[in-house]
Design an enzyme around this catalytic site. Structure first.
Site, PDB file in Angstrom:
ATOM      1  N   SER A  55       4.020  17.555  33.537  1.00 40.27           N
ATOM      2  CA  SER A  55       4.483  17.021  34.820  1.00 40.27           C
ATOM      3  C   SER A  55       3.451  16.031  35.379  1.00 40.27           C
ATOM      4  CB  SER A  55       4.694  18.195  35.787  1.00 40.27           C
ATOM      5  OG  SER A  55       4.803  17.754  37.106  1.00 40.27           O
ATOM      6  N   HIS A 100      -6.711  12.394  39.696  1.00 42.39           N
ATOM      7  CA  HIS A 100      -5.696  13.350  40.117  1.00 42.39           C
ATOM      8  C   HIS A 100      -6.344  14.708  40.333  1.00 42.39           C
ATOM      9  CE1 HIS A 100      -1.753  15.208  40.516  1.00 42.39           C
ATOM     10  NE2 HIS A 100      -2.304  16.232  39.887  1.00 42.39           N
ATOM     11  N   LYS A 158       3.590  11.424  34.993  1.00 44.11           N
ATOM     12  CA  LYS A 158       3.528  10.498  36.127  1.00 44.11           C
ATOM     13  C   LYS A 158       2.320   9.566  36.009  1.00 44.11           C
ATOM     14  CE  LYS A 158       4.165  14.169  38.616  1.00 44.11           C
ATOM     15  NZ  LYS A 158       4.287  15.231  39.581  1.00 44.11           N
ATOM     16  N   ARG A 189      11.668  24.235  39.132  1.00 40.08           N
ATOM     17  CA  ARG A 189      10.570  25.176  38.880  1.00 40.08           C
ATOM     18  C   ARG A 189      10.111  25.827  40.180  1.00 40.08           C
ATOM     19  NH1 ARG A 189       6.370  21.446  36.691  1.00 40.08           N
ATOM     20  NH2 ARG A 189       5.036  23.274  36.688  1.00 40.08           N
TER      21      ARG A 189
HETATM   22  N1  URA Z   1       1.502  18.931  40.310  1.00 43.35           N
HETATM   23  C1  URA Z   1       2.473  18.291  39.622  1.00 43.35           C
HETATM   24  O1  URA Z   1       2.666  17.100  39.764  1.00 43.35           O
HETATM   25  N2  URA Z   1       3.210  19.013  38.755  1.00 43.35           N
HETATM   26  C2  URA Z   1       3.029  20.321  38.537  1.00 43.35           C
HETATM   27  O2  URA Z   1       3.720  20.900  37.740  1.00 43.35           O
HETATM   28  C3  URA Z   1       2.032  20.971  39.274  1.00 43.35           C
HETATM   29  C4  URA Z   1       1.276  20.244  40.158  1.00 43.35           C
END
Ligand code: URA
Length: 428
Positions: free
Chosen positions: A187, A86, A191, A172
């Protein structure tokens, strides 16, 4: 239904720099997802978190609650190790494209759930959609089949993964609370943990083109995410990498695919190759594969073979010509000397204004738009030499793009040396 807690008490606790209990956090995420906490209450809580922070325990419970809001994927039936990467996002960051097939060469399955771009950083799916026929949306079964047959898949994250994050992120985005480290870390990691990867390598960008503008914040974000990953049983490492200048020589969609294909053919810009190989080594090591030589797999065509299968499996034609922008305009070097700065944020905003990115999530992107760079920091340039080519289908965009580039370039006397290393640190 009678609620266990009162949202206002929870907001006050964070406002007054208190600590939330695991039960309060689990309730908050669940109640917000069901609509029992209003957007204005969650906005106030997010702002209190941004200003006052959360401790590691709170971040961990917050992440667990977000995972629990949706489905968890499971790749155990594949019988192979899985690894994912990521990136926190940057300009010209096309690394996922060559990286996913490269890692799959070594028998590690790469389930790369990706997003679209918003603002000045590009989105992997937008880039791949410039390939004729390619589709981003797969069912979970299609994804599993492709991982079994090809070994790598880059596709859109389904709506079932961490739905609390989708709602929270949208809030946000419009309340000035994206930049809170606890909220970013939870966040991203909710995921990735829900996706079910066994190993995870985080590319945490630092510099003008990144979320995190300085090393201290980037390091804190990286350390927080690594700890969250390890606590959840995901073998996680992070690299801190430079985003003060764009990666490679292209920022856009089709032109970034073209550059990725050059890397898969054994060529391409040095920085893109260096980071692709380094991230592949980290992913393979985290997945338990010893003695792999990813650089060789780029040179000898094995990664290219997987790329072609991966694109074809999602309906794309890997040999079809890519879309080309209808109009172009060249930006010239203003002086002789050494290019010591080519600012990532400026180039990202220019590419975005040319049509490569979107202002609202409903907007379409132009496949051919973007910025092609002809020199990188460290290069010696002569006045009047082409520095960049701006590309778009809609020439009325050139002026605003050039405005974004006004202070992007710094040329210093010969003998000067530019900025910093590409790979700044490793956090494990
Ligand atoms: N990418 C994400 O998935 N969440 C965030 O809060 C910032 C970047």
């Amino acid at each position: 239904m009678t609620e266990t807690f009162d949202a206002v008490d929870i907001i006050r606790t964070k406002r007054d720099k208190g600590t939330l209990s695991p039960e309060q956090i689990a309730w908050t995420i669940d109640a917000y997802t069901r609509g029992a906490i209003a957007d204005e209450q969650m906005s106030a809580l997010n702002m209190a978190i941004l200003l006052n922070g959360m401790d590691r325990e709170e971040i961990s419970h917050w992440t667990t609650a977000m995972i629990a809001s949706g489905e968890r994927m499971d790749f155990a039936s594949l019988g192979k190790a899985t690894a994912d990467k990521h990136s926190t996002g940057g300009v010209g960051d096309k690394i996922t494209l060559p990286l996913a097939p490269l890692v799959a060469v070594f028998g590690v399955a790469v389930p790369q759930l990706s997003g679209r771009g918003l603002g000045h950083t590009g989105g992997t799916l937008d880039k791949l959609e410039s390939i004729p026929g390619w589709r981003a949306l797969l069912t979970n079964d299609e994804m599993l089949k492709q991982l079994a047959d090809v070994g790598a898949v880059i596709c859109a994250a389904g709506s079932g993964l961490a739905p609390a994050d989708k709602k929270l992120y949208a809030l946000r985005d419009v309340t000035g609370t994206v930049e809170a480290i606890p909220l970013i870390a939870s966040s991203i990691m909710s995921k990735k943990i829900a996706e079910g990867t066994g190993a995870l390598v985080l590319d945490v960008k630092v510099g003008s083109g990144a979320f995190m503008k300085d090393d201290r914040n980037a390091r804190e974000l990286a350390e927080t995410m690594v700890a969250l990953g390890k606590d959840a049983g995901v073998n996680t490492v992070a690299l801190l990498t430079d985003m003060s200048t764009p990666l490679g020589l292209t920022a856009g969609n089709a032109i970034e695919v073209e550059e990725s294909v050059e890397v898969l053919a054994g060529g391409g810009p040095e920085d893109v190759v260096e980071l692709t190989v380094k991230l592949a080594e980290e992913m393979l090591q985290a997945a338990g594969v010893a003695d792999a030589d990813p650089a060789a797999a780029l040179r000898d065509g094995r990664a290219m073979d997987v790329w072609k299968s991966m694109i074809s499996a999602q309906g794309g034609d890997p040999d079809a010509p890519l879309p080309v922008a209808r109009e172009s305009e060249v930006v010239y070097a203003p002086a002789d000397g050494v290019l010591v700065q080519l600012d990532a944020l400026s180039v990202g905003v220019a590419a975005w204004r040319l049509g490569a990115g979107r202002a609202r999530k409903e907007d379409a992107v132009q496949a051919g738009a973007g910025v092609r760079m002809h020199a990188k920091p460290g290069a010696t340039v002569r006045a009047g030499e082409p520095l960049m080519t701006l590309l778009t289908d809609t020439p009325e965009r050139f002026d605003r793009a050039k405005e974004a580039l006004r202070d992007a370039v710094v040329i210093a006397p010969e003998g000067s040396r530019p900025g910093r290393l590409l790979i700044i640190d490793r956090i494990a």
